[in-house]
Scaffold this motif. Structure first.
Motif, PDB file in Angstrom:
ATOM      1  N   GLU A 116       1.086  -1.170   0.021  1.00 37.74           N
ATOM      2  CA  GLU A 116       0.011   0.638   0.109  1.00 37.74           C
ATOM      3  C   GLU A 116       0.624   1.446  -0.015  1.00 37.74           C
ATOM      4  O   GLU A 116       0.501   2.194  -0.871  1.00 37.74           O
ATOM      5  N   ASP A 117       1.919   0.930   0.876  1.00 45.07           N
ATOM      6  CA  ASP A 117       2.520   2.143   0.722  1.00 45.07           C
ATOM      7  C   ASP A 117       3.145   2.150  -0.197  1.00 45.07           C
ATOM      8  O   ASP A 117       3.302   3.828  -0.692  1.00 45.07           O
ATOM      9  N   ALA A 118       3.633   1.546  -1.193  1.00 42.81           N
ATOM     10  CA  ALA A 118       4.858   2.117  -2.669  1.00 42.81           C
ATOM     11  C   ALA A 118       3.082   2.067  -3.360  1.00 42.81           C
ATOM     12  O   ALA A 118       3.862   3.548  -3.762  1.00 42.81           O
ATOM     13  N   GLY A 119       1.919   2.021  -3.534  1.00 43.42           N
ATOM     14  CA  GLY A 119       1.676   2.625  -4.375  1.00 43.42           C
ATOM     15  C   GLY A 119       1.310   3.998  -3.939  1.00 43.42           C
ATOM     16  O   GLY A 119       1.251   4.694  -5.078  1.00 43.42           O
ATOM     17  N   VAL A 155       4.370   6.216  -4.575  1.00 45.88           N
ATOM     18  CA  VAL A 155       4.364   6.848  -6.614  1.00 45.88           C
ATOM     19  C   VAL A 155       3.907   7.278  -6.890  1.00 45.88           C
ATOM     20  O   VAL A 155       4.261   8.238  -7.494  1.00 45.88           O
ATOM     21  N   SER A 156       2.326   7.210  -6.451  1.00 48.09           N
ATOM     22  CA  SER A 156       1.152   7.844  -6.653  1.00 48.09           C
ATOM     23  C   SER A 156       1.350   9.327  -6.944  1.00 48.09           C
ATOM     24  O   SER A 156       1.179   9.873  -7.246  1.00 48.09           O
ATOM     25  N   GLU A 157       2.146   9.621  -5.670  1.00 53.61           N
ATOM     26  CA  GLU A 157       1.985  11.287  -4.504  1.00 53.61           C
ATOM     27  C   GLU A 157       3.070  11.304  -5.411  1.00 53.61           C
ATOM     28  O   GLU A 157       3.279  12.310  -5.826  1.00 53.61           O
ATOM     29  N   ALA A 158       4.152  10.751  -5.484  1.00 52.62           N
ATOM     30  CA  ALA A 158       5.158  11.474  -6.006  1.00 52.62           C
ATOM     31  C   ALA A 158       5.259  11.372  -7.741  1.00 52.62           C
ATOM     32  O   ALA A 158       5.515  12.555  -8.538  1.00 52.62           O
ATOM     33  N   ALA A 159       4.338  10.730  -8.196  1.00 50.81           N
ATOM     34  CA  ALA A 159       4.016  11.046  -9.864  1.00 50.81           C
ATOM     35  C   ALA A 159       2.848  12.311 -10.360  1.00 50.81           C
ATOM     36  O   ALA A 159       2.855  12.918 -10.411  1.00 50.81           O
TER      37      ALA A 159
END
Length: 174
Positions: free
Chosen positions: A38-41, A44-48
């Motif tokens: 969950e954290d990875a998604g 990365v979504s936030e970073a994107a």
């Protein structure tokens, strides 16, 4: 110089997301896998999204001052951010599926012991259960913890009810 700013913002956003993902604490094995997915998604979504927002702001500024070359760079950065987000989503989905499969393996193992009568208040087949844990596809940390609980039951049979619950919680991912 505008190209450098756009690339620096995109790299910083992706780097911040990666740093966030890599520095998260990991509570329990099952929660650790689920939380990591969950954290990875999310990271990365936030970073994107941050990269896309930064690129959009930079593109607006560049459009006021620059030529078609700057617009091309902004489009490439946006595409790169979108691709990174898609890759992160794919990885998060895959990790989530692996977490579910691991949790199911532990529960299946426990169910087979109960169904076969290897683990009950009346019967405790230590050798069969240890062998099945060692042959399973569980993570090594889970195997070690499960065998330790089985060792505890063997050493103190009167604790089977309490240890059975610990074993159930461990193998079912609770």
């Amino acid at each position: 110089m505008s190209r450098t700013i756009v690339l620096a913002v995109a790299i910083a956003a992706i780097g911040a997301g990666a740093y966030y993902y890599l520095t998260q604490p990991e509570p329990t094995p099952a929660e650790q896998l689920q939380s990591a997915a969950e954290d990875a998604g999310d990271a990365v979504s936030e970073a994107a999204q941050d990269a896309t927002d930064a690129v959009s702001e930079a593109a607006s500024s560049v459009a006021d001052q620059a030529t078609e070359g700057a617009s091309s760079i902004a489009a490439q950065a946006t595409d790169a951010a979108e691709q990174a987000g898609e890759a992160a989503t794919d990885l998060a989905n895959q990790a989530g599926e692996e977490v579910a499969a691991l949790a199911n393996q532990g529960q299946d193992l426990l169910n087979s012991w109960v169904e076969n009568g290897a683990l009950s208040l009346e019967n405790f087949d230590y050798d069969t259960m240890v062998a099945s844990v060692q042959e399973s596809n569980l993570a090594q940390e889970l195997k070690t913890q499960a065998i330790q609980i089985l060792d505890d039951i063997k050493a103190s049979p009167e604790t089977i009810a309490v240890k059975f619950q610990e074993l159930r919680d461990l193998l079912s991912g609770q």
